[in-house]
Design an enzyme around this catalytic site. Structure first.
Site, PDB file in Angstrom:
ATOM      1  CB  SER A  66      -0.907   0.009   1.229  1.00 17.02           C
ATOM      2  OG  SER A  66      -0.125  -0.030   2.406  1.00 17.02           O
ATOM      3  CG  HIS A  98      -3.293  -1.342  -2.661  1.00 19.02           C
ATOM      4  ND1 HIS A  98      -3.818  -0.126  -2.316  1.00 19.02           N
ATOM      5  CD2 HIS A  98      -3.100  -2.018  -1.491  1.00 19.02           C
ATOM      6  CE1 HIS A  98      -3.935  -0.066  -0.995  1.00 19.02           C
ATOM      7  NE2 HIS A  98      -3.512  -1.199  -0.484  1.00 19.02           N
ATOM      8  CD  GLU A 130      -5.235   2.427  -4.958  1.00 18.73           C
ATOM      9  OE1 GLU A 130      -5.642   3.576  -4.795  1.00 18.73           O
ATOM     10  OE2 GLU A 130      -4.329   1.934  -4.246  1.00 18.73           O
ATOM     11  CG  ASN A 175      -3.575   3.919   1.469  1.00 17.02           C
ATOM     12  OD1 ASN A 175      -4.538   4.088   2.205  1.00 17.02           O
ATOM     13  ND2 ASN A 175      -3.088   2.727   1.212  1.00 17.02           N
TER      14      ASN A 175
END
Length: 271
Positions: free
Chosen positions: A106, A127, A139, A177
């Site tokens: 991440s 991800h 992702e 994130n």
């Protein structure tokens, strides 16, 4: 679980048989929850679904010995670049030429992992979001070296396991994130300044922005150590970016081993 449930043959690799037993049981329990929802009025079809899914799943403690017959390797081990690179370097020697490597990291750079192998063009990021059976997003990360064919294969795989892929370059935090971690850190800073209580900040973001969890609840769920690890990493990459500035309160809680839900206390206490 989602790969096996969508008809893929999966080998789950971990460090010991004990961990693998626990993992398999976790998958079984998770599948039972899926069946309760999906096959509420068809118990036989539900039982068949579980049986079929578990049949697609085998386990091993030796990654090098099973990688020779795989098309895709997804790494989801500890967030430590050295440890990841060591694993990828080893697997690179034993995996067939066509095998694609992907990391579920991440916060670490995919490019740096790809450079530990000889297959930079067959390396990308996948991800997934926690809990994976529930969360629809993946992702798909493309490094400057990832070939178009590899990228398309990763997108196709994401769709094949029933997820919605979005694409992003290999930039810190990717999409979610990169936006979410600074938001959580800003919430901590707001609380640190004494501008609002953590309870009120959580209520405000849930009722005002429609978030399922407030930022402090989310930090406790993710793990304060994980959040600190991410922000520290980004801070070392961009020391002058105020969004990535460390938080004294977060550092203090981590030092006191108050890491959130998993330790029974973080910003909140848990029974």
């Amino acid at each position: 679980q989602v790969a096996a449930a969508s008809g893929h043959t999966v080998v789950l690799v971990d460090q010991s048989d004990e961990i693998l037993k626990k993992s398999t049981k976790g998958i079984e329990d998770s599948l039972k929850r899926v069946v309760k929802k999906k096959f509420a009025d068809k118990p036989e079809a539900g039982a068949e679904f579980i049986k079929k899914t578990l049949k697609n799943l085998t386990t091993s403690t030796d990654a090098a010995s099973v990688v020779h017959s795989t098309d895709l390797v997804i790494e989801a081990i500890v967030e430590n670049l050295e440890v990841k690179n060591k694993l990828f370097k080893t697997l690179d020697k034993f995996a067939p030429e066509h095998t694609i490597f992907a990391s579920n990291t991440s916060s670490l750079q995919i490019t740096e992992m790809a450079n530990a192998t000889t297959r930079q063009d067959r390396f990308g990021g996948l991800h997934f979001f926690n809990p994976v059976p529930m969360m629809k997003l993946v992702e798909v990360i493309k490094t400057p070296m990832t070939s178009q064919k590899t990228f398309e294969s990763l997108v196709d795989f994401s769709k094949a396991v029933g997820k919605s892929p979005v694409s992003c370059k290999d930039t810190p935090g990717f999409i979610v994130n990169r936006l979410l971690v600074p938001y959580m850190m800003e919430a901590v800073r707001l609380f640190e300044r004494g501008d609002a209580s953590k309870e009120d900040i959580d209520v405000a973001m849930k009722l005002g922005a429609g978030y399922p969890m407030g930022p402090f609840e989310l930090l406790d769920y993710v793990g304060l150590d994980t959040s600190k690890y991410i922000i520290d990493g980004w801070h070392s990459l961009e020391p002058n970016n105020p969004l990535f500035a460390p938080s004294p309160l977060l550092n203090k809680l981590v030092e006191e081993k108050k890491l959130g839900k998993k330790t029974g206390e973080g910003f909140y206490k848990y029974k």
